[in-house]
Design an enzyme around this catalytic site. Structure first.
Site, PDB file in Angstrom:
ATOM      1  CD  GLU A  27     -13.215 -73.540  24.880  1.00  0.00           C
ATOM      2  OE1 GLU A  27     -12.139 -74.022  25.321  1.00  0.00           O
ATOM      3  OE2 GLU A  27     -13.352 -73.163  23.708  1.00  0.00           O
ATOM      4  CG  ASP A  30      -9.300 -78.890  29.823  1.00  0.00           C
ATOM      5  OD1 ASP A  30     -10.146 -78.361  30.574  1.00  0.00           O
ATOM      6  OD2 ASP A  30      -8.221 -78.332  29.513  1.00  0.00           O
ATOM      7  N   GLY A 115      -2.779 -62.995  26.937  1.00  0.00           N
ATOM      8  CA  GLY A 115      -4.066 -62.775  27.601  1.00  0.00           C
ATOM      9  C   GLY A 115      -5.246 -62.741  26.650  1.00  0.00           C
ATOM     10  CB  SER A 116      -5.680 -63.076  23.146  1.00  0.00           C
ATOM     11  OG  SER A 116      -5.120 -61.816  23.170  1.00  0.00           O
ATOM     12  CB  SER A 119      -2.715 -71.485  24.921  1.00  0.00           C
ATOM     13  OG  SER A 119      -3.881 -71.987  25.412  1.00  0.00           O
ATOM     14  CB  SER A 120       0.574 -66.348  25.479  1.00  0.00           C
ATOM     15  OG  SER A 120      -0.138 -65.881  26.601  1.00  0.00           O
ATOM     16  CG  ASP A 165      -4.810 -74.378  27.044  1.00  0.00           C
ATOM     17  OD1 ASP A 165      -5.749 -74.858  26.388  1.00  0.00           O
ATOM     18  OD2 ASP A 165      -4.966 -73.460  27.877  1.00  0.00           O
TER      19      ASP A 165
HETATM   20  C1  GLA Z   1      -8.210 -72.555  29.545  1.00  0.00           C
HETATM   21  C2  GLA Z   1      -7.526 -73.718  30.249  1.00  0.00           C
HETATM   22  C3  GLA Z   1      -7.840 -75.036  29.553  1.00  0.00           C
HETATM   23  C4  GLA Z   1      -9.346 -75.216  29.334  1.00  0.00           C
HETATM   24  C5  GLA Z   1      -9.951 -73.961  28.726  1.00  0.00           C
HETATM   25  C6  GLA Z   1     -11.455 -74.027  28.643  1.00  0.00           C
HETATM   26  O1  GLA Z   1      -7.660 -72.389  28.278  1.00  0.00           O
HETATM   27  O2  GLA Z   1      -6.130 -73.528  30.278  1.00  0.00           O
HETATM   28  O3  GLA Z   1      -7.302 -76.112  30.283  1.00  0.00           O
HETATM   29  O4  GLA Z   1      -9.983 -75.580  30.517  1.00  0.00           O
HETATM   30  O5  GLA Z   1      -9.603 -72.792  29.437  1.00  0.00           O
HETATM   31  O6  GLA Z   1     -11.855 -75.022  27.774  1.00  0.00           O
END
Ligand code: GLA
Length: 383
Positions: A27, A30, A115-116, A119-120, A165
């Protein structure tokens, strides 16, 4: 998807799907050129597309029950802080890359919880980009598609997200997680253990500061890199710094910056160790790495929140749980839990009950499977 297309248009309508994601570990690595281990999930966004004979993109969202149109030749497209920015941002990004996007009618629907932290936004971007490229007559290069969707979010929407994402939404594989090197964009897929399930627990909260704090974390990492790169030859990103390097060269960094760097450096090492554990089928090791990741996000990176910490603590007391951590950007959203197959039903009941007792909020619990990345899903009825 509800069919609002007239018969002739229906014949020309195609449907594309792109999934949301859950990140198992890695986390906030990236955008530091590091490693991540996400899986696409079986929640997705669908985009139905049919051609128009003018230079307009019209888009109707089933979820928001709202229609928006814009001109493909607008010389200065501006974001409106509206769901349609994701669509428009992708159009602008494709055009800037030289793709001549055709006038189209889009209809968007999806079941990725908005918003959860699942990655919507990547799902709508990738489904839109895929649909527009193919229906404008171009072959889709999935790496380029992911990069252009990330650019849409960075430059049009104004969220400085990394590539994770959009990449996994394009490249997800059924039953498998991706081990992605965010510098080279090389990846391999790893089978998830048969005897375990990934359970996602949605805290149902989203704290306002998410976007602002996210961009702030990125700047803090950049500050750390500026300092360390003057002391370590060839260090271009935190990816290039080891924890021994940080100990010997980073001690004079401001405490906050030092802790941000420590999280990223250790998290990168954890992703590689977790990939190894998965390949060895060692769920215990994998789970421990998830637990450590959560602590580091909570204490060093400070992107967790009370509700996420509570959900993780509650999980730890339950039978069959190997590991639990927040997933995604943080400040609300979901946790991901590695749970033994035969303990899943009990886990779901108990964690939902305890979380509700403590917070008064009913959480949503999803037992998820790793899913395929973006694809066309036009049904047979098309003549
Ligand atoms: C969000 C961002 C990702 C990543 C995560 C944290 O989802 O869109 O690119 O940085 O936070 O790991």
């Amino acid at each position: 998807m509800r069919d609002t297309f007239p018969a002739q248009q229906r014949a020309e309508t195609r449907i594309y799907r792109a999934p949301g994601r859950v990140n198992l570990i890695g986390e906030h690595t990236d955008y530091n050129d590091g490693f991540v281990m996400p899986a696409a999930i079986d929640f997705s966004t669908l985009v139905a597309i049919s051609p128009r004979d003018d230079r307009t993109i019209s888009v109707f969202s089933d979820n928001f029950r709202e229609q928006v149109s814009f001109d493909l030749d607008d010389p200065a497209p501006q974001p409106k802080r509206h769901w349609s920015d994701y669509v428009r941002g992708v159009v602008v990004s494709l055009q800037q890359a030289g793709y001549e996007v055709r006038g189209s009618k889009l209809q968007v629907t999806g079941d990725v919880p908005i918003g959860s932290g699942l990655s919507s936004s990547a799902a709508i971007e990738v489904a839109t980009g895929y649909a527009l490229l193919e229906r404008s007559g171009f072959d889709v290069d999935r790496i380029e598609l992911a990069t252009l969707c990330q650019r849409a979010e960075n430059e049009f929407v104004g969220m400085r997200c990394g590539i994770m994402d959009q990449f996994v939404s394009c490249h997800g594989e059924k039953g498998r997680a991706l081990l992605l090197d965010c510098r080279s964009l090389k990846y391999k897929t790893l089978a998830l253990a048969n005897e375990t399930r990934l359970v996602i627990c949605n805290t149902m909260v989203k704290h306002e500061l998410a976007a602002g704090e996210y961009n702030k974390r990125r700047s803090e990492c950049e500050q750390g890199v500026r300092y360390l790169s003057q002391r370590l030859l060839g260090a271009r990103a935190l990816r290039d710094v080891t924890s021994a390097d940080l100990e010997s060269h980073g001690r004079d960094l401001p405490d906050v910056i030092y802790r941000r760097c420590r999280h990223v450096i250790n998290e990168n090492a954890r992703v590689l160790a977790a990939a190894d554990a998965l390949e060895r089928g060692d769920n215990r090791d994998f789970g421990q790495l998830m637990d450590e990741s959560h602590r580091s996000l909570r204490d060093d990176y400070e992107v967790s929140c009370e509700e996420l910490d509570l959900m993780v603590e509650l999980a730890k007391d339950l039978a069959g749980v190997y590991g639990a951590r927040m997933t995604g950007g943080g400040f609300g959203g979901c946790t991901v839990n590695l749970v033994a197959d035969d303990a899943v039903e009990e886990f779901k009941d108990q964690i939902a009950r305890s979380y509700e007792n403590k917070t008064g909020i009913t959480p949503a619990i999803y037992v998820c499977s790793a899913a395929q990345g973006a694809q066309e899903v036009t049904p047979e009825f098309r003549s």
